[in-house]
Design a protein around this motif. Structure first.
Motif, PDB file in Angstrom:
ATOM      1  N   SER A 197       0.809  -1.136   0.044  1.00 57.60           N
ATOM      2  CA  SER A 197      -0.039   0.229  -0.064  1.00 57.60           C
ATOM      3  C   SER A 197       0.933   1.222   0.107  1.00 57.60           C
ATOM      4  O   SER A 197       2.228   1.221   0.377  1.00 57.60           O
ATOM      5  CB  SER A 197      -0.881   0.064   1.525  1.00 57.60           C
ATOM      6  OG  SER A 197      -0.025   0.150   2.360  1.00 57.60           O
ATOM      7  N   ASP A 198       0.289   2.229  -0.531  1.00 59.38           N
ATOM      8  CA  ASP A 198       1.072   3.546  -0.525  1.00 59.38           C
ATOM      9  C   ASP A 198       1.690   4.063   0.763  1.00 59.38           C
ATOM     10  O   ASP A 198       2.787   4.457   1.074  1.00 59.38           O
ATOM     11  CB  ASP A 198       0.520   4.760  -1.180  1.00 59.38           C
ATOM     12  CG  ASP A 198       0.097   4.447  -2.586  1.00 59.38           C
ATOM     13  OD1 ASP A 198       0.798   3.647  -3.221  1.00 59.38           O
ATOM     14  OD2 ASP A 198      -0.703   5.505  -3.301  1.00 59.38           O
ATOM     15  N   GLN A 199       0.716   3.754   1.872  1.00 69.12           N
ATOM     16  CA  GLN A 199       0.941   4.143   3.210  1.00 69.12           C
ATOM     17  C   GLN A 199       2.276   3.420   3.846  1.00 69.12           C
ATOM     18  O   GLN A 199       3.167   3.969   4.372  1.00 69.12           O
ATOM     19  CB  GLN A 199      -0.134   4.002   3.910  1.00 69.12           C
ATOM     20  CG  GLN A 199       0.101   4.570   5.470  1.00 69.12           C
ATOM     21  CD  GLN A 199      -1.390   4.035   6.459  1.00 69.12           C
ATOM     22  OE1 GLN A 199      -2.332   3.570   5.948  1.00 69.12           O
ATOM     23  NE2 GLN A 199      -1.130   4.388   7.783  1.00 69.12           N
ATOM     24  N   THR A 200       2.308   2.093   3.380  1.00 69.37           N
ATOM     25  CA  THR A 200       3.322   1.095   3.985  1.00 69.37           C
ATOM     26  C   THR A 200       4.498   1.501   3.222  1.00 69.37           C
ATOM     27  O   THR A 200       5.648   1.493   3.897  1.00 69.37           O
ATOM     28  CB  THR A 200       2.787  -0.241   4.014  1.00 69.37           C
ATOM     29  OG1 THR A 200       1.939  -0.321   4.730  1.00 69.37           O
ATOM     30  CG2 THR A 200       4.044  -1.150   4.339  1.00 69.37           C
ATOM     31  N   ARG A 201       4.426   1.652   1.841  1.00 73.79           N
ATOM     32  CA  ARG A 201       5.867   1.782   1.018  1.00 73.79           C
ATOM     33  C   ARG A 201       6.496   3.187   1.564  1.00 73.79           C
ATOM     34  O   ARG A 201       7.442   3.293   1.794  1.00 73.79           O
ATOM     35  CB  ARG A 201       5.301   1.944  -0.323  1.00 73.79           C
ATOM     36  CG  ARG A 201       6.448   2.031  -1.525  1.00 73.79           C
ATOM     37  CD  ARG A 201       6.211   2.437  -2.645  1.00 73.79           C
ATOM     38  NE  ARG A 201       5.473   1.100  -3.058  1.00 73.79           N
ATOM     39  CZ  ARG A 201       4.100   1.214  -3.612  1.00 73.79           C
ATOM     40  NH1 ARG A 201       3.351   2.197  -3.277  1.00 73.79           N
ATOM     41  NH2 ARG A 201       3.252   0.079  -3.833  1.00 73.79           N
ATOM     42  N   LEU A 202       5.442   4.347   1.694  1.00 77.75           N
ATOM     43  CA  LEU A 202       6.091   5.584   2.015  1.00 77.75           C
ATOM     44  C   LEU A 202       6.759   5.539   3.834  1.00 77.75           C
ATOM     45  O   LEU A 202       7.799   6.133   3.976  1.00 77.75           O
ATOM     46  CB  LEU A 202       4.852   6.873   2.019  1.00 77.75           C
ATOM     47  CG  LEU A 202       4.673   7.032   0.605  1.00 77.75           C
ATOM     48  CD1 LEU A 202       3.477   7.866   0.626  1.00 77.75           C
ATOM     49  CD2 LEU A 202       5.776   7.922  -0.103  1.00 77.75           C
ATOM     50  N   ALA A 203       6.048   4.703   4.354  1.00 78.84           N
ATOM     51  CA  ALA A 203       6.528   4.734   5.832  1.00 78.84           C
ATOM     52  C   ALA A 203       7.734   4.015   5.947  1.00 78.84           C
ATOM     53  O   ALA A 203       8.842   4.530   6.621  1.00 78.84           O
ATOM     54  CB  ALA A 203       5.384   4.051   6.504  1.00 78.84           C
ATOM     55  N   LEU A 204       8.193   3.181   5.109  1.00 81.87           N
ATOM     56  CA  LEU A 204       9.368   2.177   5.181  1.00 81.87           C
ATOM     57  C   LEU A 204      10.380   3.062   4.487  1.00 81.87           C
ATOM     58  O   LEU A 204      11.384   3.151   4.961  1.00 81.87           O
ATOM     59  CB  LEU A 204       8.988   0.895   4.446  1.00 81.87           C
ATOM     60  CG  LEU A 204       8.189  -0.275   5.115  1.00 81.87           C
ATOM     61  CD1 LEU A 204       7.863  -1.399   4.365  1.00 81.87           C
ATOM     62  CD2 LEU A 204       9.091  -0.556   6.353  1.00 81.87           C
ATOM     63  N   LEU A 205       9.997   3.975   3.197  1.00 77.65           N
ATOM     64  CA  LEU A 205      11.160   4.495   2.427  1.00 77.65           C
ATOM     65  C   LEU A 205      11.346   5.698   3.457  1.00 77.65           C
ATOM     66  O   LEU A 205      12.882   6.119   3.529  1.00 77.65           O
ATOM     67  CB  LEU A 205      10.456   5.020   1.249  1.00 77.65           C
ATOM     68  CG  LEU A 205      10.324   4.076   0.207  1.00 77.65           C
ATOM     69  CD1 LEU A 205       9.663   4.608  -0.996  1.00 77.65           C
ATOM     70  CD2 LEU A 205      11.556   3.349  -0.340  1.00 77.65           C
ATOM     71  N   ASN A 206      10.548   6.196   4.167  1.00 78.53           N
ATOM     72  CA  ASN A 206      10.839   7.339   5.055  1.00 78.53           C
ATOM     73  C   ASN A 206      11.890   7.174   6.191  1.00 78.53           C
ATOM     74  O   ASN A 206      12.333   7.944   6.898  1.00 78.53           O
ATOM     75  CB  ASN A 206       9.736   8.281   5.288  1.00 78.53           C
ATOM     76  CG  ASN A 206       9.344   8.961   4.136  1.00 78.53           C
ATOM     77  OD1 ASN A 206       9.956   9.402   3.359  1.00 78.53           O
ATOM     78  ND2 ASN A 206       7.993   9.124   4.209  1.00 78.53           N
ATOM     79  N   CYS A 207      11.617   5.904   6.539  1.00 76.73           N
ATOM     80  CA  CYS A 207      12.558   5.426   7.557  1.00 76.73           C
ATOM     81  C   CYS A 207      14.168   5.618   7.332  1.00 76.73           C
ATOM     82  O   CYS A 207      14.952   5.976   8.011  1.00 76.73           O
ATOM     83  CB  CYS A 207      12.413   3.864   8.115  1.00 76.73           C
ATOM     84  SG  CYS A 207      10.737   3.576   9.118  1.00 76.73           S
ATOM     85  N   TYR A 208      14.223   5.375   6.031  1.00 76.42           N
ATOM     86  CA  TYR A 208      15.640   5.746   5.572  1.00 76.42           C
ATOM     87  C   TYR A 208      15.789   7.357   5.182  1.00 76.42           C
ATOM     88  O   TYR A 208      16.738   7.887   5.470  1.00 76.42           O
ATOM     89  CB  TYR A 208      15.962   4.973   4.161  1.00 76.42           C
ATOM     90  CG  TYR A 208      15.987   3.491   4.306  1.00 76.42           C
ATOM     91  CD1 TYR A 208      17.511   3.013   4.434  1.00 76.42           C
ATOM     92  CD2 TYR A 208      15.010   2.607   4.361  1.00 76.42           C
ATOM     93  CE1 TYR A 208      17.602   1.752   4.804  1.00 76.42           C
ATOM     94  CE2 TYR A 208      15.270   1.332   4.605  1.00 76.42           C
ATOM     95  CZ  TYR A 208      16.424   0.902   4.529  1.00 76.42           C
ATOM     96  OH  TYR A 208      16.513  -0.598   4.970  1.00 76.42           O
ATOM     97  N   LEU A 209      15.042   7.767   4.419  1.00 75.39           N
ATOM     98  CA  LEU A 209      15.075   9.314   3.876  1.00 75.39           C
ATOM     99  C   LEU A 209      15.211  10.303   5.160  1.00 75.39           C
ATOM    100  O   LEU A 209      15.756  11.179   4.807  1.00 75.39           O
ATOM    101  CB  LEU A 209      13.727   9.432   3.032  1.00 75.39           C
ATOM    102  CG  LEU A 209      13.700   8.717   1.897  1.00 75.39           C
ATOM    103  CD1 LEU A 209      12.564   8.895   0.990  1.00 75.39           C
ATOM    104  CD2 LEU A 209      14.955   9.139   0.674  1.00 75.39           C
ATOM    105  N   ASP A 210      14.264   9.990   6.023  1.00 81.40           N
ATOM    106  CA  ASP A 210      14.354  10.958   7.275  1.00 81.40           C
ATOM    107  C   ASP A 210      15.473  10.742   8.408  1.00 81.40           C
ATOM    108  O   ASP A 210      15.760  11.613   8.941  1.00 81.40           O
ATOM    109  CB  ASP A 210      13.209  10.932   8.033  1.00 81.40           C
ATOM    110  CG  ASP A 210      11.974  11.269   7.216  1.00 81.40           C
ATOM    111  OD1 ASP A 210      11.998  12.194   6.268  1.00 81.40           O
ATOM    112  OD2 ASP A 210      10.764  10.997   7.485  1.00 81.40           O
ATOM    113  N   ASN A 211      16.291   9.760   8.059  1.00 83.98           N
ATOM    114  CA  ASN A 211      17.190   9.285   8.998  1.00 83.98           C
ATOM    115  C   ASN A 211      18.642   9.229   8.347  1.00 83.98           C
ATOM    116  O   ASN A 211      19.529   9.275   9.331  1.00 83.98           O
ATOM    117  CB  ASN A 211      16.868   8.123  10.051  1.00 83.98           C
ATOM    118  CG  ASN A 211      15.558   8.231  10.717  1.00 83.98           C
ATOM    119  OD1 ASN A 211      15.765   8.886  11.758  1.00 83.98           O
ATOM    120  ND2 ASN A 211      14.557   7.795  10.193  1.00 83.98           N
TER     121      ASN A 211
END
Length: 496
Positions: A207-221
């Motif tokens: 889902s978009d929500q899960t995909r973005l959440a996982l990607l942002n674990c990297y992008l935001d840190n």
């Protein structure tokens, strides 16, 4: 009157001639290009689960996902039957990074970083959620979520839509970034969110929500350490939808992604099966990576221009010995594979610490001389004399004969040195924009008011922006023992 005018004219001519004689001579240097393999930062082969000086994998096999088994090091950094490297690639499974809930195995990463630095390397890292076979998620997480559901997607061992997956695997990535982002010995981190070996199989099913959440674990840190994304799985109907809802998609050909924050940066990409040429390996799919997947998906994923701002890294399909002994690849086939990788602007390559067959060694050396960046200084021109508190203006012509720019924030510097004084003058050259082809760099530097008078050797180098120590070998002859490149003599005089 005529005699007086003639005398004045002769006097003025004499003054003019004297001034002309005082003008400094322009020194023009045309360095000699060399064709040696250069072991430069961030490019070329990587070691895999090993470091420079370690023995290679035997036969056609390799290991991955496990903690590193450190070999006894005898001080010799030579890699037998394998190129020297500046990158050590480490891929380890989640279960070893978090053996107990929210208790992270930082000493494992610390030791890998330290060992890489000791062997003249930086560490490229991937944390994979799980693998095939018995290499499952951590035991505590398996107990938490229950046994594998054989009815769910064959791409996953556990359900990534379960909020606990983002909480715990995503939490590990967040903690990893908070601890290591910007570490000087960390080359890059792979964006690994789902799938066997963390290769992203089934990303388009999220889902978009899960995909973005996982990607942002990297992008935001990870805001300083480069990130490498893997959009080319061969399993999605359109690779553009693998990351739909983010800026890494076919609608963003420059490959940018800003996560949930305000930062904007570029992500590199990697492919993990370079050299797969036969559909016999994938009979159920009737395609090969080299002829069907990569040429199409690099374009359709929107990543074809990423190389201008972020690195492209590739991994061999199987090993070189497997190519030679089992697949029976000939020299023409290997040359074709290498040529395609150059076309896609490869910067680094993981051969899985497998030996390079001697018969292909010349092809590998030729390949290495094109991989990533390779700078040839064609001409350097500067004045023979400068003054204190005056200008040193130079002009230079370079050529990047590689297929990519440099992605590290190094500096081109000029050094004036004699037995009494050493002065390093960093330039404003934007090396990140030195794409393949010709480069003109013309600058004016300034000599300090208290510079001791005398003759100096003028030298150049690409250096660390912090220590001003040389970092990049140039493809020209004449490097000195300090790893600077002498251009000639220059004299510092006092202003009149």
């Amino acid at each position: 009157m005529k005699r007086r005018f003639l005398f004045l004219a002769v006097a003025l001519l004499g003054i003019s001639s004297l001034k002309a004689q005082e003008q400094p001579v322009q020194i023009r240097v045309k360095p000699i290009e060399i064709h040696d393999v250069l072991n430069n930062p961030g490019i070329g082969f990587t070691t895999f689960q090993r470091f420079n000086g370690d023995s290679l994998n035997a036969g056609e096999g390799w290991t991955e996902g496990l903690p590193i088994l450190y070999q006894k090091f005898d001080g010799n950094l030579t890699n037998k039957n394998h190129p020297q490297t500046t990158i050590a690639y480490f891929r380890v499974d989640w279960k070893y990074m978090e053996p107990e809930m929210e208790k992270y195995n930082w000493p494992m990463i610390d030791k890998a970083l330290r060992t890489a630095a000791e062997r003249g390397q930086t560490l490229m890292l991937r944390i994979a959620p799980y693998e095939a076979g018995e290499k499952d998620v951590p035991a505590w997480y398996r107990k938490l979520v229950g046994p594998e559901d054989k009815n769910q997607s064959a791409k996953w061992r556990i359900d990534p839509e379960d909020p606990r997956y983002i909480q715990y695997f995503g939490g590990l990535i967040q903690a990893l970034g908070q601890r290591y982002d910007g570490h000087p010995d960390l080359e890059s981190v792979d964006v690994s969110i789902v799938g066997y070996w963390g290769e992203g199989d089934g990303s388009h099913l999220l889902s978009d929500q899960t995909r973005l959440a996982l990607l942002n674990c990297y992008l935001d840190n990870f805001k300083k350490t480069p990130l490498t994304f893997q959009p080319l799985n061969g399993d999605a109907p359109d690779p553009g939808v693998i990351v739909k809802g983010t800026n890494i998609s076919a609608s963003w050909p420059d490959g940018r992604n800003n996560g949930t924050g305000t930062q904007m940066r570029y992500l590199g990409y990697r492919v993990d099966c370079l050299g797969d040429m036969t559909t016999d390996l994938w009979p159920e799919k009737h395609w090969s990576h080299m002829t069907d997947i990569y040429p199409k998906d690099i374009v359709k994923s929107g990543m074809s221009e990423v190389w201008k701002k972020a690195p492209v890294t590739m991994e061999i399909c199987y090993t070189f010995l497997h190519w030679l002994q089992t697949l029976k690849y000939d020299e023409q086939t290997v040359d074709y594979i290498f040529g395609e990788a150059l076309k896609w602007h490869i910067t680094s390559f993981n051969a899985k610490s497998s030996p390079v067959p001697e018969v292909w060694s010349p092809l590998v050396d030729k390949w290495l001389n094109k991989m990533g960046y390779r700078y040839v200084l064609r001409r350097f021109e500067y004045p023979s004399v400068v003054t204190r508190q005056g200008q040193l203006s130079y002009t230079s012509l370079w050529e990047n004969v590689g297929v990519a720019p440099i992605y590290k924030d190094y500096k081109l510097a000029v050094r004036l040195k004699n037995s009494h004084k050493t002065l390093v003058l960093p330039t404003c050259a934007e090396l990140l924009n030195w794409l393949p082809g010709d480069i003109v760099d013309e600058e004016t530097l300034y000599i300090p008011f208290d510079m001791p008078l005398g003759k100096y050797q003028l030298e150049i180098a690409i250096v660390s922006p912090v220590s001003f120590e040389p970092r990049v070998k140039l493809a020209i002859s004449g490097v000195n023992k300090d790893e600077w490149y002498p251009m000639g003599e220059i004299e510092v005089k006092d202003q009149k």
